[in-house]
Design an enzyme around this catalytic site. Structure first.
Site, PDB file in Angstrom:
ATOM      1  N   SER A 154       0.855  -1.201   0.000  1.00  0.00           N
ATOM      2  CA  SER A 154       0.000   0.000   0.000  1.00  0.00           C
ATOM      3  C   SER A 154       0.883   1.240   0.000  1.00  0.00           C
ATOM      4  O   SER A 154       2.004   1.209   0.532  1.00  0.00           O
ATOM      5  CB  SER A 154      -0.863  -0.005   1.259  1.00  0.00           C
ATOM      6  OG  SER A 154      -1.493   1.246   1.428  1.00  0.00           O
ATOM      7  N   TYR A 167      -0.819  -0.800  10.535  1.00  0.00           N
ATOM      8  CA  TYR A 167      -1.034  -0.933   9.080  1.00  0.00           C
ATOM      9  C   TYR A 167       0.151  -0.349   8.319  1.00  0.00           C
ATOM     10  O   TYR A 167       0.728  -1.010   7.455  1.00  0.00           O
ATOM     11  CB  TYR A 167      -2.343  -0.234   8.669  1.00  0.00           C
ATOM     12  CG  TYR A 167      -2.711  -0.501   7.225  1.00  0.00           C
ATOM     13  CD1 TYR A 167      -3.191  -1.748   6.831  1.00  0.00           C
ATOM     14  CD2 TYR A 167      -2.544   0.476   6.248  1.00  0.00           C
ATOM     15  CE1 TYR A 167      -3.511  -2.012   5.504  1.00  0.00           C
ATOM     16  CE2 TYR A 167      -2.866   0.220   4.913  1.00  0.00           C
ATOM     17  CZ  TYR A 167      -3.350  -1.020   4.551  1.00  0.00           C
ATOM     18  OH  TYR A 167      -3.653  -1.294   3.234  1.00  0.00           O
TER      19      TYR A 167
HETATM   20  N1  NAP Z   1      -8.799  -0.530  -0.766  1.00  0.00           N
HETATM   21  C1  NAP Z   1      -7.771   0.297  -0.638  1.00  0.00           C
HETATM   22  O1  NAP Z   1      -7.923   1.541  -0.635  1.00  0.00           O
HETATM   23  C2  NAP Z   1      -6.369  -0.276  -0.529  1.00  0.00           C
HETATM   24  C3  NAP Z   1      -5.279   0.609  -0.683  1.00  0.00           C
HETATM   25  C4  NAP Z   1      -3.994   0.108  -0.607  1.00  0.00           C
HETATM   26  C5  NAP Z   1      -3.771  -1.234  -0.385  1.00  0.00           C
HETATM   27  N2  NAP Z   1      -4.829  -2.072  -0.231  1.00  0.00           N
HETATM   28  C6  NAP Z   1      -4.547  -3.492   0.030  1.00  0.00           C
HETATM   29  O2  NAP Z   1      -5.186  -4.278  -0.949  1.00  0.00           O
HETATM   30  C7  NAP Z   1      -5.364  -5.608  -0.442  1.00  0.00           C
HETATM   31  C8  NAP Z   1      -6.775  -6.078  -0.789  1.00  0.00           C
HETATM   32  O3  NAP Z   1      -7.719  -5.302  -0.068  1.00  0.00           O
HETATM   33  P1  NAP Z   1      -9.053  -4.724  -0.718  1.00  0.00           P
HETATM   34  O4  NAP Z   1      -8.931  -3.255  -0.759  1.00  0.00           O
HETATM   35  O5  NAP Z   1      -9.403  -5.447  -1.943  1.00  0.00           O
HETATM   36  O6  NAP Z   1     -10.096  -5.019   0.472  1.00  0.00           O
HETATM   37  P2  NAP Z   1     -11.241  -6.111   0.664  1.00  0.00           P
HETATM   38  O7  NAP Z   1     -12.255  -5.985  -0.422  1.00  0.00           O
HETATM   39  O8  NAP Z   1     -11.695  -5.930   2.070  1.00  0.00           O
HETATM   40  O9  NAP Z   1     -10.479  -7.511   0.503  1.00  0.00           O
HETATM   41  C9  NAP Z   1      -9.572  -7.958   1.483  1.00  0.00           C
HETATM   42  C10 NAP Z   1      -9.401  -9.453   1.377  1.00  0.00           C
HETATM   43  O10 NAP Z   1      -8.470  -9.881   2.379  1.00  0.00           O
HETATM   44  C11 NAP Z   1      -9.056 -10.933   3.142  1.00  0.00           C
HETATM   45  N3  NAP Z   1      -8.590 -10.891   4.532  1.00  0.00           N
HETATM   46  C12 NAP Z   1      -8.533  -9.818   5.357  1.00  0.00           C
HETATM   47  N4  NAP Z   1      -8.085 -10.183   6.564  1.00  0.00           N
HETATM   48  C13 NAP Z   1      -7.871 -11.525   6.511  1.00  0.00           C
HETATM   49  C14 NAP Z   1      -7.425 -12.488   7.458  1.00  0.00           C
HETATM   50  N5  NAP Z   1      -7.109 -12.166   8.711  1.00  0.00           N
HETATM   51  N6  NAP Z   1      -7.329 -13.773   7.064  1.00  0.00           N
HETATM   52  C15 NAP Z   1      -7.663 -14.123   5.809  1.00  0.00           C
HETATM   53  N7  NAP Z   1      -8.088 -13.261   4.866  1.00  0.00           N
HETATM   54  C16 NAP Z   1      -8.199 -11.970   5.218  1.00  0.00           C
HETATM   55  C17 NAP Z   1     -10.558 -10.689   3.078  1.00  0.00           C
HETATM   56  O11 NAP Z   1     -11.231 -11.891   3.333  1.00  0.00           O
HETATM   57  P3  NAP Z   1     -12.767 -11.933   3.771  1.00  0.00           P
HETATM   58  O12 NAP Z   1     -13.403 -10.697   3.215  1.00  0.00           O
HETATM   59  O13 NAP Z   1     -13.308 -13.181   3.160  1.00  0.00           O
HETATM   60  O14 NAP Z   1     -12.791 -11.939   5.258  1.00  0.00           O
HETATM   61  C18 NAP Z   1     -10.715 -10.205   1.644  1.00  0.00           C
HETATM   62  O15 NAP Z   1     -10.785 -11.306   0.785  1.00  0.00           O
HETATM   63  C19 NAP Z   1      -5.090  -5.522   1.065  1.00  0.00           C
HETATM   64  O16 NAP Z   1      -3.813  -6.076   1.321  1.00  0.00           O
HETATM   65  C20 NAP Z   1      -5.080  -4.022   1.345  1.00  0.00           C
HETATM   66  O17 NAP Z   1      -4.236  -3.706   2.431  1.00  0.00           O
HETATM   67  C21 NAP Z   1      -6.134  -1.627  -0.297  1.00  0.00           C
END
Ligand code: NAP
Length: 276
Positions: A154, A167
């Site tokens: 991130s 984080y």
């Molecule tokens: N969205 C943003 O603005 C953003 C920005 C920068 C980086 N990111 C990164 O992008 C990645 C994907 O996130 P996203 O934005 O797509 O969010 P998301 O839609 O909430 O997806 C996150 C995924 O990670 C899984 N997860 C979270 N905690 C977990 C745990 N303890 N054990 C197993 N699985 C877990 C969730 O599983 P379940 O939902 O099935 O529980 C979900 O499949 C993350 O690493 C996040 O830090 C996101």
């Protein structure tokens, strides 16, 4: 008739073995699901992981088209070693050639106000699980002479921010870990990328307890779609000389650079104001 069925089944199995296989952690929604949709359309076999079973099964159903490869599911929390062992076993059996360590979450709370499990879980999910899955699945890529790894970090990994203590720290680890691993493995034919998204429309912010800010682009904050981020990552990965740090979008590149170019005091003033 039965013989024909067996023959078709054998042909299908042989075809599935020829297809490349990707393993995606956190494929339930957002960026992970966007990777799954793109790779399924390219004919990959995919091992999908997450915790929300109903949502994952609905995604599998959507991806299961006549041209799709094999789709497997591993459920479980990544802070539980049993989930990592199950993923490692599934990945080895399938000879994964693309590993996407994508699962992650934020807290949106002060370090001392949040539960110990939620805060320490970030070390397990963003750092330990990624390192363990890399150790489990890269050796077979080395034996095959090629392979690809995407670790989803991130732009927060470059920042120091209140309400994001673990984080920012764990994503910082993840970026450095990935960058060093990429340098180590590049001469051996393995491409490793740290994908560094900025604000992305996913379920991520819905899960934050006190996050009520508007989700629209303003100033240097530009919201992107999960599909845009996944497409950018795959495009970068497949370039002749792929970048190790893949930051999607000009404004995200700017936010990435800000803490490194501003005087520290000025940066602290801005960081405290934006998280107020
Ligand atoms: N969205 C943003 O603005 C953003 C920005 C920068 C980086 N990111 C990164 O992008 C990645 C994907 O996130 P996203 O934005 O797509 O969010 P998301 O839609 O909430 O997806 C996150 C995924 O990670 C899984 N997860 C979270 N905690 C977990 C745990 N303890 N054990 C197993 N699985 C877990 C969730 O599983 P379940 O939902 O099935 O529980 C979900 O499949 C993350 O690493 C996040 O830090 C996101």
């Amino acid at each position: 008739m039965e013989q024909n069925d067996r023959e078709t089944e054998r042909n299908q199995e042989a075809e599935d073995r020829r297809r490349p296989t990707a393993l995606i952690t956190g494929a339930t929604s957002g960026i992970g699901a966007a990777f799954a949709r793109r790779l399924a359309a390219e004919g990959y076999n995919i091992i999908l992981h997450g915790r929300r079973e109903e949502k994952l099964r609905a995604l599998m159903h959507e991806l299961d088209t006549p041209d799709a490869g094999d789709l497997d599911l591993v459920l479980g929390d990544l802070s539980d070693r049993r989930t990592i062992d199950a993923l490692a076993e599934a990945g080895r059996n399938r000879e994964v050639s693309l590993l996407i360590n994508n699962a992650g979450y934020g807290a949106g709370r002060d370090f001392l106000e949040d539960s110990e499990a939620n805060q320490m879980g970030m070390l397990a999910v963003h750092c330990e699980a990624v390192a363990l899955l890399c150790r489990a699945l890269i050796p077979q890529m080395l034996r095959a002479g090629s392979g690809q790894v995407i670790n989803v970090s991130s732009i927060a990994g470059e920042q120091s921010l209140p309400k994001s203590v673990m984080y920012t720290a764990t994503k910082s680890f993840l970026t450095r870990f990935t960058e060093s691993l990429a340098l180590e493995l590049r001469p051996l034919g393995i491409v490793v990328q740290a994908l560094i998204p900025g604000f992305t429309h996913t379920d991520f912010h819905d899960k934050l307890p006190e996050w009520e800010r508007e989700r629209r682009s303003k100033g240097i904050i530009r919201w992107q779609t999960a599909d845009h981020v996944a497409a950018f990552s795959l495009r970068q990965l497949r370039k002749k000389n792929p970048r190790i740090l893949a930051v999607p979008g000009f404004f995200n590149k700017l936010i990435f650079a800000v803490p490194h170019i501003l005087p520290r005091r000025l940066y602290y003033a801005i960081a405290s104001k934006v998280t107020d």
